[in-house]
Design a protein around this motif. Structure first.
Motif, PDB file in Angstrom:
ATOM      1  N   ILE A 100      27.323  55.404  42.542  1.00 45.68           N
ATOM      2  CA  ILE A 100      28.675  55.190  42.005  1.00 45.68           C
ATOM      3  C   ILE A 100      29.666  54.905  43.136  1.00 45.68           C
ATOM      4  N   GLY A 101      29.624  55.704  44.193  1.00 44.01           N
ATOM      5  CA  GLY A 101      30.388  55.362  45.391  1.00 44.01           C
ATOM      6  C   GLY A 101      31.770  55.973  45.499  1.00 44.01           C
ATOM      7  N   LEU A 116      39.143  42.831  50.886  1.00 38.68           N
ATOM      8  CA  LEU A 116      39.460  42.068  49.674  1.00 38.68           C
ATOM      9  C   LEU A 116      38.753  42.675  48.471  1.00 38.68           C
ATOM     10  N   MET A 117      39.380  42.555  47.301  1.00 33.50           N
ATOM     11  CA  MET A 117      38.778  43.071  46.061  1.00 33.50           C
ATOM     12  C   MET A 117      37.688  42.145  45.535  1.00 33.50           C
ATOM     13  N   ASN A 118      38.014  40.848  45.430  1.00 36.71           N
ATOM     14  CA  ASN A 118      37.075  39.923  44.800  1.00 36.71           C
ATOM     15  C   ASN A 118      37.402  38.493  45.212  1.00 36.71           C
ATOM     16  N   GLY A 119      36.659  37.540  44.658  1.00 36.30           N
ATOM     17  CA  GLY A 119      36.929  36.128  44.944  1.00 36.30           C
ATOM     18  C   GLY A 119      36.113  35.621  46.113  1.00 36.30           C
ATOM     19  N   SER A 151      33.689  43.184  45.789  1.00 38.56           N
ATOM     20  CA  SER A 151      32.797  42.559  44.804  1.00 38.56           C
ATOM     21  C   SER A 151      33.218  41.109  44.581  1.00 38.56           C
ATOM     22  N   PRO A 152      32.413  40.154  45.067  1.00 34.30           N
ATOM     23  CA  PRO A 152      32.795  38.743  44.908  1.00 34.30           C
ATOM     24  C   PRO A 152      33.088  38.380  43.454  1.00 34.30           C
ATOM     25  N   THR A 153      32.362  38.992  42.507  1.00 37.22           N
ATOM     26  CA  THR A 153      32.547  38.616  41.104  1.00 37.22           C
ATOM     27  C   THR A 153      33.590  39.488  40.392  1.00 37.22           C
ATOM     28  N   GLY A 154      34.177  40.451  41.105  1.00 37.30           N
ATOM     29  CA  GLY A 154      35.179  41.308  40.468  1.00 37.30           C
ATOM     30  C   GLY A 154      34.565  42.395  39.597  1.00 37.30           C
ATOM     31  N   GLU A 193      30.493  47.563  41.164  1.00 38.30           N
ATOM     32  CA  GLU A 193      30.036  47.136  42.493  1.00 38.30           C
ATOM     33  C   GLU A 193      31.119  47.435  43.534  1.00 38.30           C
ATOM     34  N   ALA A 194      32.375  47.205  43.151  1.00 33.31           N
ATOM     35  CA  ALA A 194      33.487  47.448  44.078  1.00 33.31           C
ATOM     36  C   ALA A 194      33.547  48.929  44.465  1.00 33.31           C
ATOM     37  N   ALA A 195      33.394  49.829  43.475  1.00 32.97           N
ATOM     38  CA  ALA A 195      33.433  51.268  43.766  1.00 32.97           C
ATOM     39  C   ALA A 195      32.275  51.653  44.687  1.00 32.97           C
ATOM     40  N   ARG A 196      31.115  51.107  44.388  1.00 32.83           N
ATOM     41  CA  ARG A 196      29.906  51.418  45.179  1.00 32.83           C
ATOM     42  C   ARG A 196      30.101  50.999  46.641  1.00 32.83           C
TER      43      ARG A 196
END
Ligand code: TXA
Ligand code: MG
Length: 377
Positions: A195-196, A294-297, A323-326, A330-333
């Motif tokens: 989970i992260g 960065l968050m995403n993109g 997370s490239p895909t937002g 994944e972002a939390a991890r």
């Protein structure tokens, strides 16, 4: 195995989670030692919650102030309030029927998992665990190695995140080694935390209202849906007593380098935002390059855009993306891992996009970034 962490000698060993090693770690816990324990949220520094000496050792190892209470981790058999009472952890006589009903519902639905409940404490639990509070924080981790350790130690385990106080929580055994390897012996390897970010912490009013004291791995919306009830969030309520959740300190989860939270995503920034960021850059000495979170993109054009807006080069190799895909999971991890990575790079400071999503783990990520940034000028 490194035997040096920076300038410090390293004592700790990372153990693969074989039955023999889990037994060895459990025996150390029974002797009052502390052990690095993987969980699905972040790694914990675990000790016997019924042994005041072990609990004092946790505080000392982490350099944690004694006013910041610990979470107690329970085994799979503890999945109801009656079982928590039978384990001598809580005092059910203090729990109103509506709270009992809601707490049991949440336990049924979210345990084992990243949800911590604050409940009235049993008198036999050392006061040090709860920093003298009449309540105790409890969660049932779902990581199989955490569960195996609790079962082998035959006691619930008090475990804060295994980082030095105020620093970034560890999500790998190597990160625990880096944080505390000079002052403990064993770290069980459970792989990278799934989970992260840490568990969501909630508290009940006697009337049954529920406060979210810490946003985390269980989304607010999931709790609300399960109970068909809106939850209260202290940050929105001025009257909330901050000391009811003493660990909610402003500066937390912080990298060593100053982290500045951008007001918007890089793609949304305008000239008026840029002057504020420039003020921060002027106030913060930076002889080395700037790092970017960065968050995403697509990180390449985003890095270029910010460089141009600020009139200041940002090198692509100093950019990390959650997370490239937002994807918020994944972002939390990736969050703490990427913050740690940027911290080790040759940069003076970190600029970070905010997490503005109100879905899923969005609030939990936003909370960690806000606290990571609060030491910055
Ligand atoms: O995911 C997690 O919860 C991780 C893993 C290791 O399980 N643990 C963790 O523990 O994040 P820690 O010690 O870093 O954070 C515990 C926080 C405290 O800072 C405080 O905010 C809250 O839980 N807490 C603990 N006992 C409490 C109590 N009696 N009343 C209110 N808040 C409490
Ligand atoms: Mg912590």
């Amino acid at each position: 195995m490194p035997n040096q962490i920076g300038a410090l000698p390293c004592r700790a060993k990372i153990l693969s989670p074989t039955p023999e090693n889990i037994l060895q770690a459990a025996q150390a816990i029974q002797q009052g030692e502390v052990v690095g324990m993987p969980t699905e949220t972040v790694y914990g520094l675990a000790g016997d919650c019924r042994n005041a000496i072990a609990v004092a050792r946790i505080f000392k190892t982490k350099e944690r102030p004694s006013f910041d209470p610990l979470i107690v981790h329970v085994g799979l058999q503890a999945g109801s309030l009656s079982n928590l009472e039978a384990l001598g952890l809580i005092d059910s006589s203090q729990i109103s029927p509506i709270v009992r009903k809601r707490a049991d519902q949440l336990i049924q639905k979210f345990w084992p998992g990243p949800l911590t409940l604050i409940l009235p404490k049993h008198s036999e639990i050392p006061d040090l665990v709860t920093s003298g509070l009449p309540s105790i924080a409890i969660r049932m981790p779902r990581h199989p190695v955490a569960q195996a350790l609790i079962a082998a130690a035959q006691t619930p385990l008090a475990a804060p995140s295994a980082n030095r106080f105020g620093r970034i929580s560890p999500t790998t055994p190597e990160a625990v080694l880096e944080e505390l390897g000079d002052r403990m012996n064993w770290i069980l390897d459970g792989g990278p935390s799934q989970i992260g970010i840490e568990s969501t912490v909630i508290r009940f009013d006697p009337q049954g209202s529920i406060w979210i004291l810490r946003q985390g791995g269980t989304p607010q919306a999931a709790l609300e849906e399960a109970l068909q009830l809106s939850l209260l969030t202290p940050c929105l309520e001025d009257q909330f007593d901050r000391m009811a959740s003493p660990g909610m300190l402003e500066s937390h989860y912080a990298p060593k380098k100053p982290l500045y939270l951008l007001p918007k995503a890089v793609g949304e920034l305008h000239a008026e935002d840029v002057s504020k960021i420039s003020q921060f850059l002027t106030k913060t000495p930076h002889s080395l390059p700037i790092g970017l979170l960065l968050m995403n993109g697509d990180p390449q054009p985003m890095t270029q855009r910010l460089s141009q807006l600020l009139g200041h080069p940002i090198h692509f190799e100093n950019t990390a993306i959650l997370s490239p895909t937002g994807d918020l999971e994944e972002a939390a991890r990736n969050l703490f891992m990427k913050m740690r990575l940027l911290d080790t790079q040759e940069i003076s400071l970190i600029l970070s996009e905010p997490c503005l999503s109100t879905h899923g783990l969005g609030y939990g990520i936003a909370d960690r970034l806000k606290r990571a940034s609060s030491r910055s000028p």
